[in-house]
Design an enzyme around this catalytic site. Sequence first.
Site, PDB file in Angstrom:
ATOM      1  N   ARG A  47     -33.937  72.387  -9.484  1.00 38.46           N
ATOM      2  CA  ARG A  47     -34.781  72.614  -8.314  1.00 38.46           C
ATOM      3  C   ARG A  47     -36.239  72.164  -8.518  1.00 38.46           C
ATOM      4  NH1 ARG A  47     -33.291  78.109  -5.606  1.00 38.46           N
ATOM      5  NH2 ARG A  47     -31.345  77.001  -5.726  1.00 38.46           N
ATOM      6  N   LYS A 155     -18.079  79.853 -18.336  1.00 37.95           N
ATOM      7  CA  LYS A 155     -17.689  81.174 -17.884  1.00 37.95           C
ATOM      8  C   LYS A 155     -18.959  81.918 -17.418  1.00 37.95           C
ATOM      9  CE  LYS A 155     -19.349  83.574 -21.424  1.00 37.95           C
ATOM     10  NZ  LYS A 155     -20.295  84.594 -21.199  1.00 37.95           N
ATOM     11  N   HIS A 185     -16.811  78.642 -25.225  1.00 38.79           N
ATOM     12  CA  HIS A 185     -17.332  77.944 -26.411  1.00 38.79           C
ATOM     13  C   HIS A 185     -16.816  78.534 -27.722  1.00 38.79           C
ATOM     14  CE1 HIS A 185     -20.450  81.106 -26.585  1.00 38.79           C
ATOM     15  NE2 HIS A 185     -20.666  80.723 -27.825  1.00 38.79           N
ATOM     16  N   LYS A 189     -15.360  76.756 -31.831  1.00 37.86           N
ATOM     17  CA  LYS A 189     -15.955  77.058 -33.141  1.00 37.86           C
ATOM     18  C   LYS A 189     -14.950  76.701 -34.242  1.00 37.86           C
ATOM     19  CE  LYS A 189     -19.010  80.741 -31.566  1.00 37.86           C
ATOM     20  NZ  LYS A 189     -20.333  80.721 -32.175  1.00 37.86           N
ATOM     21  N   GLU A 223     -23.771  91.899 -31.833  1.00 41.50           N
ATOM     22  CA  GLU A 223     -24.947  91.025 -31.795  1.00 41.50           C
ATOM     23  C   GLU A 223     -26.179  91.885 -32.052  1.00 41.50           C
ATOM     24  OE1 GLU A 223     -24.759  87.661 -28.765  1.00 41.50           O
ATOM     25  OE2 GLU A 223     -23.675  89.268 -27.782  1.00 41.50           O
ATOM     26  N   ASP A 242     -18.835  89.768 -19.875  1.00 39.23           N
ATOM     27  CA  ASP A 242     -19.606  88.708 -20.523  1.00 39.23           C
ATOM     28  C   ASP A 242     -18.857  88.097 -21.706  1.00 39.23           C
ATOM     29  OD1 ASP A 242     -21.887  87.083 -21.047  1.00 39.23           O
ATOM     30  OD2 ASP A 242     -22.596  88.496 -22.551  1.00 39.23           O
ATOM     31  N   HIS A 247     -14.208  85.351 -24.586  1.00 38.32           N
ATOM     32  CA  HIS A 247     -14.197  85.066 -26.025  1.00 38.32           C
ATOM     33  C   HIS A 247     -13.218  85.965 -26.800  1.00 38.32           C
ATOM     34  CE1 HIS A 247     -17.640  82.880 -24.827  1.00 38.32           C
ATOM     35  NE2 HIS A 247     -18.566  83.764 -25.092  1.00 38.32           N
ATOM     36  N   LYS A 337     -24.334  94.573 -27.766  1.00 38.05           N
ATOM     37  CA  LYS A 337     -25.651  93.986 -28.041  1.00 38.05           C
ATOM     38  C   LYS A 337     -26.550  95.087 -28.592  1.00 38.05           C
ATOM     39  CE  LYS A 337     -25.663  90.170 -24.761  1.00 38.05           C
ATOM     40  NZ  LYS A 337     -25.709  88.993 -25.627  1.00 38.05           N
TER      41      LYS A 337
HETATM   42  C1  BG6 Z   1     -22.132  84.025 -24.491  1.00 34.33           C
HETATM   43  C2  BG6 Z   1     -22.577  85.335 -23.895  1.00 34.33           C
HETATM   44  O1  BG6 Z   1     -20.961  83.580 -23.880  1.00 34.33           O
HETATM   45  O2  BG6 Z   1     -21.898  84.206 -25.883  1.00 34.33           O
HETATM   46  C3  BG6 Z   1     -23.817  85.852 -24.603  1.00 34.33           C
HETATM   47  O3  BG6 Z   1     -22.884  85.139 -22.515  1.00 34.33           O
HETATM   48  C4  BG6 Z   1     -23.577  85.923 -26.090  1.00 34.33           C
HETATM   49  O4  BG6 Z   1     -24.184  87.128 -24.096  1.00 34.33           O
HETATM   50  C5  BG6 Z   1     -23.047  84.594 -26.605  1.00 34.33           C
HETATM   51  O5  BG6 Z   1     -24.812  86.250 -26.703  1.00 34.33           O
HETATM   52  C6  BG6 Z   1     -22.690  84.677 -28.073  1.00 34.33           C
HETATM   53  O6  BG6 Z   1     -22.306  83.421 -28.542  1.00 34.33           O
HETATM   54  P1  BG6 Z   1     -22.476  83.040 -30.069  1.00 34.33           P
HETATM   55  O7  BG6 Z   1     -21.925  81.661 -30.175  1.00 34.33           O
HETATM   56  O8  BG6 Z   1     -23.948  83.128 -30.369  1.00 34.33           O
HETATM   57  O9  BG6 Z   1     -21.703  84.052 -30.845  1.00 34.33           O
END
Ligand code: BG6
Length: 466
Positions: A47, A155, A185, A189, A223, A242, A247, A337
Amino acid sequence: MNESQATQIVILGGSGDLAKRKLIPALLDLYVHRKLPDVFSVIGLARTPRSDEEYRQFVNDSLTAHEHGHSQEDISAFCSRVSYISGSFDDPQSYQTLKTSLDSFSDSQNVCTNRLFYLAVPPQYYETIFEYIHQTGLAENCSDGEGWARILVEKPFGHDLETAQKLDQKLSSLFTEDQIFRIDHYLAKEAVQNILSFRFANTLLRSPWNKEHVKEVRITMHEDIDVQDRGNFYDGIGALRDVGQNHLLQLLALITMDEPQEFTAKNIRKNRAEILSALIPFTDQTIQTQLQRAQYEGYTNTTGVDENSTTETFFALTAYLDTETWQGVPFHIEAGKGMAEKKVSIEIVFNDVASGLFETDSCHTIQNKVVLQISPEQSMHITLNAKMPGTGYQMESRTLSFDCDKSTLEISAYEKVLLDCISGDQTLFTQTEEVLASWKFITSILERWGDQELHIYPKGSKTPVQ
Ligand code: BG6
Protein backbone atom coordinates in the site's frame (compact mmCIF):
# COMPACT_ATOMS: atom_id res chain seq x y z
CA MET A 1 19.37 -24.29 -10.92
CA ASN A 2 18.03 -26.47 -13.75
CA GLU A 3 14.85 -24.49 -14.07
CA SER A 4 16.14 -21.87 -16.44
CA GLN A 5 12.86 -20.43 -17.57
CA ALA A 6 12.30 -16.78 -16.80
CA THR A 7 10.38 -16.34 -13.56
CA GLN A 8 8.70 -13.33 -12.00
CA ILE A 9 8.14 -13.39 -8.26
CA VAL A 10 5.40 -11.14 -6.95
CA ILE A 11 5.35 -10.49 -3.20
CA LEU A 12 1.90 -9.25 -2.22
CA GLY A 13 2.66 -7.50 1.04
CA GLY A 14 6.13 -6.62 -0.21
CA SER A 15 6.94 -4.20 2.59
CA GLY A 16 5.53 -6.28 5.45
CA ASP A 17 7.36 -8.03 8.23
CA LEU A 18 7.45 -11.43 6.54
CA ALA A 19 8.85 -9.98 3.32
CA LYS A 20 11.44 -8.01 5.20
CA ARG A 21 12.60 -10.66 7.67
CA LYS A 22 12.26 -13.88 5.71
CA LEU A 23 11.45 -13.61 2.00
CA ILE A 24 13.84 -10.93 0.82
CA PRO A 25 16.84 -12.49 2.68
CA ALA A 26 15.86 -15.94 1.35
CA LEU A 27 15.68 -14.61 -2.20
CA LEU A 28 19.07 -12.93 -1.85
CA ASP A 29 20.63 -16.20 -0.62
CA LEU A 30 19.13 -18.12 -3.52
CA TYR A 31 20.28 -15.48 -5.97
CA VAL A 32 23.85 -15.42 -4.68
CA HIS A 33 24.02 -19.22 -4.69
CA ARG A 34 22.71 -19.20 -8.26
CA LYS A 35 19.66 -21.22 -7.37
CA LEU A 36 17.14 -18.90 -8.99
CA PRO A 37 16.44 -19.09 -12.72
CA ASP A 38 18.90 -17.01 -14.75
CA VAL A 39 16.20 -14.58 -15.72
CA PHE A 40 14.05 -13.48 -12.81
CA SER A 41 12.54 -10.39 -11.32
CA VAL A 42 10.91 -9.56 -8.01
CA ILE A 43 7.93 -7.22 -7.75
CA GLY A 44 6.83 -5.98 -4.34
CA LEU A 45 3.22 -4.88 -4.08
CA ALA A 46 2.06 -2.97 -1.03
CA ARG A 47 0.00 0.00 0.00
CA THR A 48 2.74 2.49 0.92
CA PRO A 49 3.41 4.88 -1.97
CA ARG A 50 7.01 4.33 -3.09
CA SER A 51 8.99 4.54 -6.30
CA ASP A 52 11.01 1.56 -7.56
CA GLU A 53 14.12 3.31 -6.30
CA GLU A 54 12.64 3.82 -2.83
CA TYR A 55 11.60 0.17 -2.66
CA ARG A 56 15.09 -0.95 -3.69
CA GLN A 57 16.39 1.16 -0.84
CA PHE A 58 13.91 -0.58 1.49
CA VAL A 59 15.11 -3.99 0.23
CA ASN A 60 18.72 -2.91 0.59
CA ASP A 61 18.09 -1.72 4.16
CA SER A 62 16.24 -4.93 5.08
CA LEU A 63 19.19 -6.94 3.79
CA THR A 64 21.78 -4.82 5.51
CA ALA A 65 19.97 -5.38 8.81
CA HIS A 66 20.05 -9.14 8.26
CA GLU A 67 23.13 -11.29 8.85
CA HIS A 68 23.82 -13.13 5.62
CA GLY A 69 27.48 -12.73 4.83
CA HIS A 70 26.90 -11.45 1.28
CA SER A 71 28.70 -8.46 -0.18
CA GLN A 72 27.20 -5.06 -0.95
CA GLU A 73 27.93 -5.81 -4.59
CA ASP A 74 25.69 -8.90 -4.43
CA ILE A 75 22.98 -6.92 -2.66
CA SER A 76 23.09 -4.19 -5.29
CA ALA A 77 22.98 -6.72 -8.13
CA PHE A 78 19.98 -8.38 -6.47
CA CYS A 79 18.25 -5.02 -5.93
CA SER A 80 18.56 -4.23 -9.63
CA ARG A 81 16.09 -7.10 -10.27
CA VAL A 82 13.54 -5.61 -7.89
CA SER A 83 10.66 -3.24 -8.64
CA TYR A 84 7.57 -1.99 -6.84
CA ILE A 85 3.89 -1.37 -7.36
CA SER A 86 2.01 0.73 -4.91
CA GLY A 87 -1.51 -0.62 -4.69
CA SER A 88 -4.31 -1.84 -2.56
CA PHE A 89 -5.31 -5.51 -2.37
CA ASP A 90 -8.99 -4.65 -2.87
CA ASP A 91 -8.49 -2.31 -5.79
CA PRO A 92 -8.89 -3.95 -9.22
CA GLN A 93 -6.67 -1.25 -10.74
CA SER A 94 -3.70 -2.53 -8.72
CA TYR A 95 -3.99 -5.91 -10.43
CA GLN A 96 -4.21 -4.26 -13.84
CA THR A 97 -1.03 -2.35 -13.09
CA LEU A 98 0.57 -5.59 -11.96
CA LYS A 99 -0.54 -7.32 -15.16
CA THR A 100 0.94 -4.56 -17.30
CA SER A 101 4.22 -4.83 -15.45
CA LEU A 102 4.33 -8.65 -15.69
CA ASP A 103 3.43 -8.60 -19.38
CA SER A 104 5.98 -5.98 -20.24
CA PHE A 105 8.73 -8.04 -18.57
CA SER A 106 7.58 -11.11 -20.51
CA ASP A 107 7.65 -9.09 -23.74
CA SER A 108 11.08 -7.71 -23.00
CA GLN A 109 12.37 -11.28 -22.57
CA ASN A 110 10.39 -12.52 -25.51
CA VAL A 111 9.10 -15.49 -23.49
CA CYS A 112 6.02 -16.33 -21.54
CA THR A 113 7.43 -16.10 -18.02
CA ASN A 114 6.58 -18.18 -14.96
CA ARG A 115 4.72 -16.23 -12.31
CA LEU A 116 4.89 -16.90 -8.62
CA PHE A 117 2.51 -14.98 -6.35
CA TYR A 118 3.50 -14.99 -2.68
CA LEU A 119 0.69 -13.88 -0.38
CA ALA A 120 2.63 -12.29 2.49
CA VAL A 121 -0.50 -10.54 3.74
CA PRO A 122 -2.94 -10.91 6.65
CA PRO A 123 -5.37 -13.77 5.99
CA GLN A 124 -8.41 -11.47 5.71
CA TYR A 125 -7.12 -10.43 2.27
CA TYR A 126 -6.75 -13.95 0.88
CA GLU A 127 -10.18 -14.30 -0.73
CA THR A 128 -10.06 -10.84 -2.31
CA ILE A 129 -6.60 -11.45 -3.70
CA PHE A 130 -7.48 -14.90 -5.09
CA GLU A 131 -10.51 -13.39 -6.75
CA TYR A 132 -8.62 -10.52 -8.39
CA ILE A 133 -5.67 -12.65 -9.49
CA HIS A 134 -8.20 -14.85 -11.22
CA GLN A 135 -10.31 -12.04 -12.69
CA THR A 136 -7.30 -10.27 -14.11
CA GLY A 137 -6.09 -13.49 -15.69
CA LEU A 138 -2.77 -13.26 -13.87
CA ALA A 139 -2.64 -16.96 -13.08
CA GLU A 140 -3.48 -18.27 -16.51
CA ASN A 141 -0.90 -20.54 -18.03
CA CYS A 142 0.50 -19.45 -21.37
CA SER A 143 -1.30 -20.74 -24.46
CA ASP A 144 1.77 -22.63 -25.69
CA GLY A 145 1.89 -24.64 -22.46
CA GLU A 146 5.07 -22.87 -21.41
CA GLY A 147 5.15 -20.81 -18.25
CA TRP A 148 3.30 -21.67 -15.10
CA ALA A 149 1.50 -19.53 -12.53
CA ARG A 150 1.62 -20.62 -8.87
CA ILE A 151 0.28 -19.17 -5.67
CA LEU A 152 2.09 -19.46 -2.37
CA VAL A 153 -0.12 -18.89 0.62
CA GLU A 154 0.89 -18.65 4.27
CA LYS A 155 -1.10 -20.13 7.11
CA PRO A 156 -3.50 -19.66 8.83
CA PHE A 157 -5.60 -21.16 6.11
CA GLY A 158 -9.03 -20.49 7.61
CA HIS A 159 -10.13 -19.76 11.16
CA ASP A 160 -12.01 -22.99 11.82
CA LEU A 161 -13.38 -25.91 9.82
CA GLU A 162 -16.18 -23.92 8.21
CA THR A 163 -14.05 -20.97 7.05
CA ALA A 164 -11.28 -23.31 5.88
CA GLN A 165 -13.81 -25.24 3.79
CA LYS A 166 -15.16 -22.02 2.33
CA LEU A 167 -11.70 -20.73 1.47
CA ASP A 168 -10.81 -24.06 -0.02
CA GLN A 169 -13.89 -24.11 -2.22
CA LYS A 170 -13.09 -20.62 -3.41
CA LEU A 171 -9.51 -21.57 -4.23
CA SER A 172 -10.39 -24.73 -6.07
CA SER A 173 -13.04 -22.92 -8.11
CA LEU A 174 -10.40 -20.43 -9.31
CA PHE A 175 -7.20 -22.44 -9.59
CA THR A 176 -6.05 -26.02 -9.97
CA GLU A 177 -4.54 -27.88 -6.98
CA ASP A 178 -1.12 -27.96 -8.65
CA GLN A 179 -1.10 -24.15 -8.70
CA ILE A 180 -1.70 -23.84 -4.96
CA PHE A 181 1.19 -24.09 -2.52
CA ARG A 182 -0.04 -23.90 1.09
CA ILE A 183 2.98 -23.18 3.23
CA ASP A 184 3.75 -24.72 6.57
CA HIS A 185 7.34 -23.60 7.02
CA TYR A 186 7.90 -26.33 9.62
CA LEU A 187 7.71 -28.94 6.88
CA ALA A 188 10.67 -27.25 5.18
CA LYS A 189 12.96 -27.48 8.22
CA GLU A 190 15.84 -29.89 7.81
CA ALA A 191 15.15 -31.79 11.05
CA VAL A 192 11.49 -32.13 10.15
CA GLN A 193 12.24 -33.50 6.69
CA ASN A 194 14.60 -35.91 8.36
CA ILE A 195 11.76 -37.52 10.33
CA LEU A 196 10.72 -39.75 7.44
CA SER A 197 14.25 -40.91 6.64
CA PHE A 198 14.91 -41.48 10.28
CA ARG A 199 11.77 -43.57 10.70
CA PHE A 200 11.76 -45.53 7.47
CA ALA A 201 15.45 -45.96 6.67
CA ASN A 202 16.45 -47.46 10.02
CA THR A 203 15.52 -51.04 10.84
CA LEU A 204 16.25 -50.21 14.46
CA LEU A 205 13.34 -47.79 14.57
CA ARG A 206 10.87 -49.28 12.15
CA SER A 207 9.72 -52.22 14.23
CA PRO A 208 9.09 -50.57 17.60
CA TRP A 209 7.28 -47.56 16.10
CA ASN A 210 3.77 -48.45 17.28
CA LYS A 211 1.46 -48.86 20.27
CA GLU A 212 3.12 -52.12 21.36
CA HIS A 213 6.34 -50.30 22.18
CA VAL A 214 5.69 -46.58 22.34
CA LYS A 215 4.45 -45.39 25.72
CA GLU A 216 3.82 -41.76 24.82
CA VAL A 217 4.86 -38.99 22.48
CA ARG A 218 5.53 -35.39 23.51
CA ILE A 219 5.45 -32.64 20.92
CA THR A 220 6.57 -29.37 22.46
CA MET A 221 6.97 -25.89 21.06
CA HIS A 222 8.16 -23.37 23.63
CA GLU A 223 9.14 -19.88 22.55
CA ASP A 224 10.94 -17.48 24.85
CA ILE A 225 9.62 -14.49 22.89
CA ASP A 226 6.20 -12.99 23.56
CA VAL A 227 3.78 -11.84 20.86
CA GLN A 228 6.02 -8.79 20.27
CA ASP A 229 4.39 -6.34 17.85
CA ARG A 230 1.98 -8.93 16.45
CA GLY A 231 -0.77 -8.26 19.02
CA ASN A 232 -3.28 -7.25 16.39
CA PHE A 233 -2.90 -10.48 14.45
CA TYR A 234 -2.37 -12.80 17.40
CA ASP A 235 -5.28 -11.72 19.58
CA GLY A 236 -7.86 -12.98 17.10
CA ILE A 237 -6.01 -16.26 16.72
CA GLY A 238 -4.23 -17.57 19.83
CA ALA A 239 -1.64 -20.32 20.19
CA LEU A 240 -3.83 -23.25 19.15
CA ARG A 241 -4.66 -21.76 15.76
CA ASP A 242 -1.28 -20.05 15.31
CA VAL A 243 0.91 -23.13 15.68
CA GLY A 244 -1.26 -26.06 16.88
CA GLN A 245 -3.50 -26.52 13.86
CA ASN A 246 -0.56 -26.43 11.47
CA HIS A 247 3.06 -26.90 12.64
CA LEU A 248 2.42 -29.23 15.56
CA LEU A 249 -0.21 -31.40 13.89
CA GLN A 250 2.10 -31.71 10.88
CA LEU A 251 4.83 -32.96 13.22
CA LEU A 252 2.38 -35.47 14.63
CA ALA A 253 1.47 -36.57 11.10
CA LEU A 254 5.10 -37.18 10.14
CA ILE A 255 5.73 -39.13 13.33
CA THR A 256 2.71 -41.39 12.89
CA MET A 257 1.86 -41.69 9.18
CA ASP A 258 2.19 -44.99 7.37
CA GLU A 259 5.18 -45.56 5.17
CA PRO A 260 4.36 -44.13 1.74
CA GLN A 261 4.41 -46.56 -1.18
CA GLU A 262 6.73 -44.25 -3.03
CA PHE A 263 8.60 -41.17 -1.99
CA THR A 264 6.42 -38.82 -4.01
CA ALA A 265 4.46 -35.71 -3.05
CA LYS A 266 1.20 -37.50 -3.86
CA ASN A 267 1.87 -40.50 -1.60
CA ILE A 268 3.36 -38.55 1.27
CA ARG A 269 0.58 -35.97 1.32
CA LYS A 270 -2.05 -38.70 1.10
CA ASN A 271 -0.60 -40.53 4.11
CA ARG A 272 -0.28 -37.34 6.14
CA ALA A 273 -3.93 -36.59 5.39
CA GLU A 274 -5.01 -40.10 6.36
CA ILE A 275 -3.40 -39.99 9.78
CA LEU A 276 -4.71 -36.50 10.50
CA SER A 277 -8.20 -37.76 9.68
CA ALA A 278 -7.73 -40.41 12.38
CA LEU A 279 -7.39 -37.83 15.18
CA ILE A 280 -10.15 -38.47 17.69
CA PRO A 281 -12.19 -35.26 18.10
CA PHE A 282 -12.63 -33.80 21.58
CA THR A 283 -15.90 -34.37 23.41
CA ASP A 284 -17.53 -32.49 26.31
CA GLN A 285 -15.89 -35.03 28.64
CA THR A 286 -12.38 -35.19 27.18
CA ILE A 287 -12.08 -31.41 27.01
CA GLN A 288 -12.20 -31.39 30.85
CA THR A 289 -9.24 -33.69 31.27
CA GLN A 290 -7.16 -33.46 28.11
CA LEU A 291 -6.83 -29.76 27.57
CA GLN A 292 -5.39 -26.75 29.35
CA ARG A 293 -5.02 -23.17 28.27
CA ALA A 294 -3.15 -20.25 29.71
CA GLN A 295 -2.09 -16.68 29.05
CA TYR A 296 1.13 -14.99 30.14
CA GLU A 297 0.95 -12.12 32.60
CA GLY A 298 0.89 -8.75 30.89
CA TYR A 299 -0.38 -10.07 27.55
CA THR A 300 -3.43 -7.80 27.70
CA ASN A 301 -1.18 -4.72 27.85
CA THR A 302 0.23 -5.51 24.41
CA THR A 303 -0.57 -3.06 21.62
CA GLY A 304 -3.40 -4.42 19.50
CA VAL A 305 -4.65 -6.80 22.22
CA ASP A 306 -8.08 -6.37 23.82
CA GLU A 307 -7.72 -5.42 27.50
CA ASN A 308 -10.17 -8.19 28.46
CA SER A 309 -8.74 -10.71 26.04
CA THR A 310 -9.02 -14.38 26.92
CA THR A 311 -6.84 -15.47 24.00
CA GLU A 312 -4.46 -18.26 25.01
CA THR A 313 -0.72 -17.82 24.61
CA PHE A 314 -0.21 -21.40 25.81
CA PHE A 315 -2.10 -24.65 25.39
CA ALA A 316 -1.45 -28.24 26.33
CA LEU A 317 -3.56 -31.05 24.95
CA THR A 318 -3.51 -34.81 24.74
CA ALA A 319 -4.59 -36.33 21.45
CA TYR A 320 -5.30 -39.91 20.47
CA LEU A 321 -5.43 -41.59 17.09
CA ASP A 322 -8.04 -44.06 16.00
CA THR A 323 -5.78 -46.43 14.09
CA GLU A 324 -4.64 -49.99 14.57
CA THR A 325 -1.03 -48.85 15.00
CA TRP A 326 -1.53 -46.00 17.47
CA GLN A 327 -4.70 -46.84 19.43
CA GLY A 328 -4.35 -45.72 23.05
CA VAL A 329 -0.97 -43.95 22.73
CA PRO A 330 -1.19 -40.44 24.20
CA PHE A 331 0.26 -37.60 22.14
CA HIS A 332 0.95 -34.68 24.46
CA ILE A 333 1.12 -31.52 22.42
CA GLU A 334 1.92 -28.16 23.95
CA ALA A 335 2.95 -24.74 22.75
CA GLY A 336 3.46 -21.40 24.39
CA LYS A 337 4.98 -17.98 24.11
CA GLY A 338 6.78 -16.17 26.93
CA MET A 339 8.31 -19.42 28.13
CA ALA A 340 11.62 -20.00 29.90
CA GLU A 341 13.45 -21.11 26.77
CA LYS A 342 13.07 -21.65 23.05
CA LYS A 343 12.68 -25.32 22.43
CA VAL A 344 10.84 -27.26 19.79
CA SER A 345 11.11 -31.01 20.08
CA ILE A 346 9.42 -34.35 19.65
CA GLU A 347 10.07 -37.02 22.26
CA ILE A 348 9.12 -40.58 21.60
CA VAL A 349 9.19 -42.46 24.88
CA PHE A 350 9.31 -46.23 24.65
CA ASN A 351 7.92 -48.62 27.23
CA ASP A 352 10.02 -49.53 30.24
CA VAL A 353 11.69 -52.87 30.09
CA ALA A 354 9.16 -54.51 32.34
CA SER A 355 10.47 -58.02 32.50
CA GLY A 356 13.60 -60.04 32.02
CA LEU A 357 17.14 -59.52 33.15
CA PHE A 358 16.86 -55.89 34.05
CA GLU A 359 13.42 -55.78 35.55
CA THR A 360 13.49 -53.11 38.18
CA ASP A 361 11.21 -52.00 40.95
CA SER A 362 13.43 -49.07 41.83
CA CYS A 363 12.63 -45.56 40.66
CA HIS A 364 15.13 -45.86 37.82
CA THR A 365 13.20 -46.39 34.60
CA ILE A 366 14.68 -48.61 31.97
CA GLN A 367 13.33 -47.17 28.80
CA ASN A 368 14.53 -45.78 25.51
CA LYS A 369 13.80 -42.36 24.21
CA VAL A 370 14.18 -40.78 20.81
CA VAL A 371 14.28 -37.00 20.79
CA LEU A 372 14.02 -35.07 17.57
CA GLN A 373 14.97 -31.52 18.35
CA ILE A 374 13.90 -28.87 15.88
CA SER A 375 14.90 -25.70 17.71
CA PRO A 376 17.18 -24.06 18.67
CA GLU A 377 19.48 -26.70 17.16
CA GLN A 378 18.25 -29.24 14.67
CA SER A 379 19.47 -32.48 16.17
CA MET A 380 18.50 -36.02 17.10
CA HIS A 381 19.18 -37.97 20.27
CA ILE A 382 18.63 -41.60 21.16
CA THR A 383 18.78 -42.61 24.79
CA LEU A 384 19.88 -46.14 25.43
CA ASN A 385 20.61 -48.06 28.60
CA ALA A 386 24.00 -49.36 29.45
CA LYS A 387 25.84 -50.73 32.42
CA MET A 388 27.33 -48.14 34.70
CA PRO A 389 31.13 -48.56 34.77
CA GLY A 390 32.50 -50.16 37.91
CA THR A 391 31.47 -53.00 40.10
CA GLY A 392 27.94 -54.29 40.33
CA TYR A 393 25.33 -54.12 37.63
CA GLN A 394 23.72 -50.70 37.89
CA MET A 395 22.12 -49.28 34.77
CA GLU A 396 22.52 -45.79 33.45
CA SER A 397 21.23 -43.89 30.45
CA ARG A 398 23.51 -42.88 27.63
CA THR A 399 22.53 -40.61 24.79
CA LEU A 400 23.75 -40.73 21.20
CA SER A 401 23.35 -37.42 19.40
CA PHE A 402 23.89 -35.89 16.02
CA ASP A 403 23.30 -32.50 14.42
CA CYS A 404 21.16 -32.23 11.32
CA ASP A 405 22.15 -28.78 10.19
CA LYS A 406 25.91 -28.71 10.33
CA SER A 407 26.16 -28.88 6.59
CA THR A 408 27.16 -26.38 3.97
CA LEU A 409 24.27 -27.72 1.92
CA GLU A 410 21.74 -26.50 4.46
CA ILE A 411 19.25 -23.92 3.26
CA SER A 412 16.67 -22.02 5.26
CA ALA A 413 13.03 -23.09 5.39
CA TYR A 414 11.94 -20.08 3.30
CA GLU A 415 14.58 -20.74 0.65
CA LYS A 416 13.32 -24.31 0.46
CA VAL A 417 9.71 -23.17 0.17
CA LEU A 418 10.57 -20.81 -2.71
CA LEU A 419 12.76 -23.33 -4.50
CA ASP A 420 10.24 -26.14 -4.26
CA CYS A 421 7.48 -23.89 -5.51
CA ILE A 422 9.62 -22.87 -8.50
CA SER A 423 10.42 -26.48 -9.29
CA GLY A 424 6.78 -27.54 -8.74
CA ASP A 425 7.44 -30.02 -5.91
CA GLN A 426 4.46 -29.98 -3.53
CA THR A 427 5.76 -32.50 -0.97
CA LEU A 428 6.41 -29.88 1.69
CA PHE A 429 3.12 -28.07 1.15
CA THR A 430 -0.13 -29.10 2.73
CA GLN A 431 -2.96 -30.30 0.57
CA THR A 432 -6.60 -29.59 1.10
CA GLU A 433 -7.48 -32.89 2.88
CA GLU A 434 -4.75 -32.37 5.47
CA VAL A 435 -5.78 -28.82 6.19
CA LEU A 436 -9.43 -29.79 6.61
CA ALA A 437 -8.64 -32.83 8.77
CA SER A 438 -6.55 -30.69 11.15
CA TRP A 439 -9.25 -28.06 11.31
CA LYS A 440 -11.85 -30.71 12.07
CA PHE A 441 -9.86 -31.81 15.11
CA ILE A 442 -9.00 -28.26 16.24
CA THR A 443 -12.58 -27.10 15.77
CA SER A 444 -13.77 -29.84 18.15
CA ILE A 445 -11.68 -28.02 20.77
CA LEU A 446 -12.61 -24.48 19.77
CA GLU A 447 -16.30 -25.32 20.04
CA ARG A 448 -15.90 -26.56 23.60
CA TRP A 449 -13.25 -24.62 25.36
CA GLY A 450 -15.25 -21.47 26.08
CA ASP A 451 -15.79 -22.47 29.71
CA GLN A 452 -12.28 -23.82 30.32
CA GLU A 453 -10.29 -22.02 32.96
CA LEU A 454 -7.67 -19.65 31.54
CA HIS A 455 -4.59 -19.93 33.76
CA ILE A 456 -2.27 -16.93 34.04
CA TYR A 457 1.48 -17.58 34.08
CA PRO A 458 4.46 -15.33 34.64
CA LYS A 459 6.67 -14.82 31.60
CA GLY A 460 9.65 -17.12 31.66
CA SER A 461 7.68 -20.09 33.06
CA LYS A 462 8.77 -23.62 32.37
CA THR A 463 5.37 -25.15 32.99
CA PRO A 464 2.54 -22.60 32.98
CA VAL A 465 -0.05 -25.09 34.23
CA GLN A 466 0.69 -27.68 36.92
C1 BG6 B 1 4.84 -18.95 13.01
C2 BG6 B 1 3.95 -18.42 14.10
O1 BG6 B 1 4.11 -19.74 12.12
O2 BG6 B 1 5.87 -19.74 13.60
C3 BG6 B 1 4.76 -17.61 15.10
O3 BG6 B 1 2.96 -17.57 13.52
C4 BG6 B 1 5.91 -18.43 15.62
O4 BG6 B 1 3.93 -17.18 16.17
C5 BG6 B 1 6.71 -19.01 14.47
O5 BG6 B 1 6.71 -17.57 16.42
C6 BG6 B 1 7.81 -19.93 14.97
O6 BG6 B 1 8.59 -20.36 13.90
P1 BG6 B 1 10.10 -20.79 14.12
O7 BG6 B 1 10.56 -21.22 12.77
O8 BG6 B 1 10.81 -19.57 14.64
O9 BG6 B 1 10.08 -21.89 15.13
